[in-house]
Design an enzyme around this catalytic site. Structure first.
Site, PDB file in Angstrom:
ATOM      1  N   SER A 126     -65.601 -14.862  23.096  1.00 19.39           N
ATOM      2  CA  SER A 126     -67.046 -15.018  22.943  1.00 19.39           C
ATOM      3  C   SER A 126     -67.805 -14.522  24.165  1.00 19.39           C
ATOM      4  O   SER A 126     -67.294 -14.584  25.295  1.00 19.39           O
ATOM      5  CB  SER A 126     -67.331 -16.506  22.741  1.00 19.39           C
ATOM      6  OG  SER A 126     -68.694 -16.776  22.926  1.00 19.39           O
ATOM      7  N   TYR A 151     -67.040 -25.190  25.207  1.00 19.86           N
ATOM      8  CA  TYR A 151     -66.613 -24.105  24.321  1.00 19.86           C
ATOM      9  C   TYR A 151     -66.182 -22.885  25.138  1.00 19.86           C
ATOM     10  O   TYR A 151     -65.095 -22.331  24.947  1.00 19.86           O
ATOM     11  CB  TYR A 151     -67.781 -23.754  23.391  1.00 19.86           C
ATOM     12  CG  TYR A 151     -67.616 -22.497  22.570  1.00 19.86           C
ATOM     13  CD1 TYR A 151     -66.690 -22.439  21.532  1.00 19.86           C
ATOM     14  CD2 TYR A 151     -68.400 -21.364  22.831  1.00 19.86           C
ATOM     15  CE1 TYR A 151     -66.553 -21.276  20.777  1.00 19.86           C
ATOM     16  CE2 TYR A 151     -68.261 -20.214  22.074  1.00 19.86           C
ATOM     17  CZ  TYR A 151     -67.338 -20.171  21.051  1.00 19.86           C
ATOM     18  OH  TYR A 151     -67.200 -19.026  20.311  1.00 19.86           O
TER      19      TYR A 151
HETATM   20  N1  LIG Z   1     -70.427 -16.392  14.901  1.00 19.11           N
HETATM   21  C1  LIG Z   1     -70.630 -15.995  16.150  1.00 19.11           C
HETATM   22  O1  LIG Z   1     -71.740 -15.612  16.538  1.00 19.11           O
HETATM   23  C2  LIG Z   1     -69.511 -15.994  17.150  1.00 19.11           C
HETATM   24  C3  LIG Z   1     -69.790 -15.566  18.466  1.00 19.11           C
HETATM   25  C4  LIG Z   1     -68.759 -15.547  19.392  1.00 19.11           C
HETATM   26  C5  LIG Z   1     -67.488 -15.923  19.023  1.00 19.11           C
HETATM   27  N2  LIG Z   1     -67.248 -16.359  17.737  1.00 19.11           N
HETATM   28  C6  LIG Z   1     -65.897 -16.754  17.383  1.00 19.11           C
HETATM   29  O2  LIG Z   1     -65.546 -16.112  16.186  1.00 19.11           O
HETATM   30  C7  LIG Z   1     -64.676 -16.943  15.413  1.00 19.11           C
HETATM   31  C8  LIG Z   1     -65.230 -17.155  14.013  1.00 19.11           C
HETATM   32  O3  LIG Z   1     -66.504 -17.763  14.131  1.00 19.11           O
HETATM   33  P1  LIG Z   1     -67.403 -18.109  12.872  1.00 19.11           P
HETATM   34  O4  LIG Z   1     -68.815 -17.984  13.287  1.00 19.11           O
HETATM   35  O5  LIG Z   1     -66.902 -17.361  11.690  1.00 19.11           O
HETATM   36  O6  LIG Z   1     -67.096 -19.663  12.728  1.00 19.11           O
HETATM   37  P2  LIG Z   1     -66.779 -20.538  11.431  1.00 19.11           P
HETATM   38  O7  LIG Z   1     -66.849 -21.956  11.906  1.00 19.11           O
HETATM   39  O8  LIG Z   1     -67.643 -20.129  10.292  1.00 19.11           O
HETATM   40  O9  LIG Z   1     -65.280 -20.151  11.105  1.00 19.11           O
HETATM   41  C9  LIG Z   1     -64.191 -20.756  11.730  1.00 19.11           C
HETATM   42  C10 LIG Z   1     -63.251 -21.240  10.627  1.00 19.11           C
HETATM   43  O10 LIG Z   1     -62.118 -21.793  11.262  1.00 19.11           O
HETATM   44  C11 LIG Z   1     -61.722 -22.956  10.580  1.00 19.11           C
HETATM   45  N3  LIG Z   1     -61.017 -23.814  11.534  1.00 19.11           N
HETATM   46  C12 LIG Z   1     -61.542 -24.474  12.592  1.00 19.11           C
HETATM   47  N4  LIG Z   1     -60.596 -25.163  13.230  1.00 19.11           N
HETATM   48  C13 LIG Z   1     -59.435 -24.938  12.574  1.00 19.11           C
HETATM   49  C14 LIG Z   1     -58.107 -25.364  12.755  1.00 19.11           C
HETATM   50  N5  LIG Z   1     -57.783 -26.201  13.743  1.00 19.11           N
HETATM   51  N6  LIG Z   1     -57.146 -24.924  11.896  1.00 19.11           N
HETATM   52  C15 LIG Z   1     -57.476 -24.073  10.875  1.00 19.11           C
HETATM   53  N7  LIG Z   1     -58.723 -23.638  10.638  1.00 19.11           N
HETATM   54  C16 LIG Z   1     -59.699 -24.065  11.493  1.00 19.11           C
HETATM   55  C17 LIG Z   1     -63.015 -23.576  10.082  1.00 19.11           C
HETATM   56  O11 LIG Z   1     -62.795 -24.420   8.943  1.00 19.11           O
HETATM   57  C18 LIG Z   1     -63.836 -22.341   9.741  1.00 19.11           C
HETATM   58  O12 LIG Z   1     -63.713 -22.000   8.376  1.00 19.11           O
HETATM   59  C19 LIG Z   1     -64.515 -18.216  16.232  1.00 19.11           C
HETATM   60  O13 LIG Z   1     -63.373 -18.093  17.048  1.00 19.11           O
HETATM   61  C20 LIG Z   1     -65.749 -18.241  17.100  1.00 19.11           C
HETATM   62  O14 LIG Z   1     -65.555 -18.988  18.288  1.00 19.11           O
HETATM   63  C21 LIG Z   1     -68.240 -16.402  16.803  1.00 19.11           C
END
Ligand SMILES: NC(=O)c1ccc[n+]([C@@H]2O[C@H](COP(=O)([O-])OP(=O)(O)OC[C@H]3O[C@@H](n4cnc5c(N)ncnc54)[C@H](O)[C@@H]3O)[C@@H](O)[C@H]2O)c1
Length: 316
Positions: A126, A151
């Site tokens: 991130s 985080y």
């Molecule tokens: N959306 C953004 O702007 C953004 C920015 C920077 C980094 N990220 C990273 O990208 C990735 C995806 O983010 P997102 O926005 O799609 O989030 P999201 O919460 O929509 O998706 C994450 C998914 O992981 C699942 N999950 C969480 N913990 C779990 C576990 N212990 N075992 C199995 N499944 C689990 C959740 O149920 C969820 O469906 C993450 O690693 C997040 O930190 C996202």
């Protein structure tokens, strides 16, 4: 056909990625459907894949090494894409939730990738790892030793574990530092989604940092193109920024959404929470040079697409 094991596949970025990859390979989706936000949204994100022969779903937690061992053994994936995380910077009430998934979960996946000779691991990091900087664009070689949220601290720990596993055991790993991703299926706790909902309902929009903060917002299709490019890139270890390369002030963002919705935003000015960075700004030259990453969607077009999805396709 390559077999992709995608963790967090029912989430925002995961479901968009499956949508792209399902025509090109087999998908093994691992998600625990936790209630960080309404799990019905996650069910809806993946419902169209369920009858596809190339899609296999495991409702499991990546914190369970035993569950992962069984999945890796049964499915023998080629590539692991780790998108499961406890996301969001503002919850500072418990470090454990972040540590469990973001650190232990990542370590478990690395351990299984070593055991099952996985060819490549791509893991979501991130822009938060950069913390507060002094007005410069964020480059991958900047120090990341001052995380301002739990985080961010766990994402830095995960990147470090990835480096150790690559160095010690020769795993091929790419860590992708995403910059605020938006588009269809965006998490409901994220600013663009929250603001759109509040403006739609005529409720006050809490604008943190008095609207002066700024973010590098990246449209989901650009992120998916970036992940795709990394799947095809051979390396032992690399970290890439995936952002838009453009910086947008919060005030401008709220204005854009409000214009697109044709509704006035009622603004409530708020101070900046301690865990929020004042600005984010990606230098994407490394990803551009090495994997040909080239974001295409401007914020004005991306917000139009998001609002269209919000008005016509979201379930709640
Ligand atoms: N959306 C953004 O702007 C953004 C920015 C920077 C980094 N990220 C990273 O990208 C990735 C995806 O983010 P997102 O926005 O799609 O989030 P999201 O919460 O929509 O998706 C994450 C998914 O992981 C699942 N999950 C969480 N913990 C779990 C576990 N212990 N075992 C199995 N499944 C689990 C959740 O149920 C969820 O469906 C993450 O690693 C997040 O930190 C996202």
């Amino acid at each position: 056909m390559p077999k992709y094991l995608i963790t967090g596949g029912a989430g925002f970025i995961g479901a968009n990625l499956i949508n792209r990859l399902i025509g090109e390979g087999e998908i093994i989706c691992v998600d625990n459907f936790n209630d960080y936000y309404n799990p019905e949204i996650k069910e809806d994100n993946i419902k169209k894949f369920k009858n596809n022969n190339n899609f296999r779903l495991y409702r499991e937690d990546i914190c369970s090494l035993q569950a992962l061992d069984k999945i890796f053994n049964e499915t023998t994936p080629d590539i692991v894409i780790n998108l499961a995380a406890r996301a969001g910077v503002r919850d500072i009430s418990s470090a454990q939730l972040y540590i469990d998934t973001n650190v232990t979960g990542t370590a478990n996946l690395l351990e299984m990738s070593k055991k099952y000779n996985i060819k490549k691991i791509i893991t979501a990091s991130s822009s938060s790892v950069y913390g507060n900087q002094n007005g410069e664009k964020f480059k991958e070689n900047m120090k990341t030793d001052r995380p301002i949220s739990i985080y961010a601290a766990t994402k830095i720990a995960a990147e470090n574990l990835c480096y150790s596993y690559s160095h010690l055991f020769g795993l091929n790993i790419i860590c992708l530092r995403f910059f605020t991703v938006y588009g269809p299926m965006q998490r409901p706790d994220m600013a663009i989604h929250k603001f759109t909902k509040l403006i739609d309902k005529g409720l006050p929009v809490e604008v943190y940092g008095y609207g002066e903060t700024a973010r590098d917002y990246t449209y989901i299709d650009d992120i998916i193109n970036g992940i795709k490019a990394c799947i095809d890139y051979d390396t032992n270890f690399e970290i890439f920024n995936l952002g838009s390369g453009e910086v947008v002030k919060l005030k401008y963002l709220v204005d854009l959404i409000s214009k697109q919705m044709n509704k006035k935003a009622i603004i409530k000015q708020m101070p900046l929470p301690k865990a929020d960075a004042f600005y984010t700004a990606s230098d994407i030259s490394k990803a551009n040079t090495l994997v040909g990453y080239e974001p295409k969607v401007k914020i004005e077009d991306g917000i139009e697409k998001f609002v269209n999805w919000f008005m016509h396709e979201r379930i709640c």
